[in-house]
Design a protein around this motif. Sequence first.
Motif: not given
Length: 250
Positions: A124-129, A131, A162
Amino acid sequence: MERMVVTMPFTANDYEKLHQLMNSSPEIRELLQKLLDSQQYTISKISHEVRNPLTLIYSTFQLIESSHPETRDFSHWSELREDIEYTISLLQELSAYNNSEHLHLSTFSAQEFLGQICLSFAASCVDTDIEFSSLIAPDLPSLTADRLKLHEAILNLLRNAREAISSAGSIRLEAVLKDQMLQITISDTGCGISPEYLDTIFDPFVTYKPDGTGLGLAIVSRTITAHAGTVTVTSSCGKGTSFLLLLPIT
């Protein structure tokens, strides 16, 4: 739409005091258990009776919006949708809070369980900034717990982390075995929590988020407590937050 902070006099600490009182005498325990069971039944019934027709209303709302797209431009239409969605969410979380102490126990691998949670959240964090990293000790033994409720509690904390990060930042989950306790630490580099809020952060219906229900962390607290564990938080404004879960392995 900004929502007011609402507080209730019955807090998580009050529940702990009630349980301490229940253990002082069999007669007191029986009486208080009847009162608690009655309260939980009433909340469940109200939540169920309200949520069902509200879900039908929302379905009709979506059908109208789909058949007549122009309604999306109507005055207050989006606010109406947000209010319905908020109320449904509130009823769902109220039901979850009410049933958070009712456990369906099973025994499973703690390492595999946490690994699956980390893989799902990392995706769920792949397309965000943001880490995301994790460190799960390889020697974790089996854990006896309510797998579903514990899964939701940990995911709740990860989602909160998040949401606390406005742009770029990092989230980390660490799990180790210490003194026959599973120690799970979830930390983030987000906005942090003001010191004056820390004492009430686990109390039901207390929220400092504009669209919060005030039940997320209360559910986490009751779920972990029902597992004979503890959850604590350390935080400072602008420097991030860290939640520590301690769960008995036996």
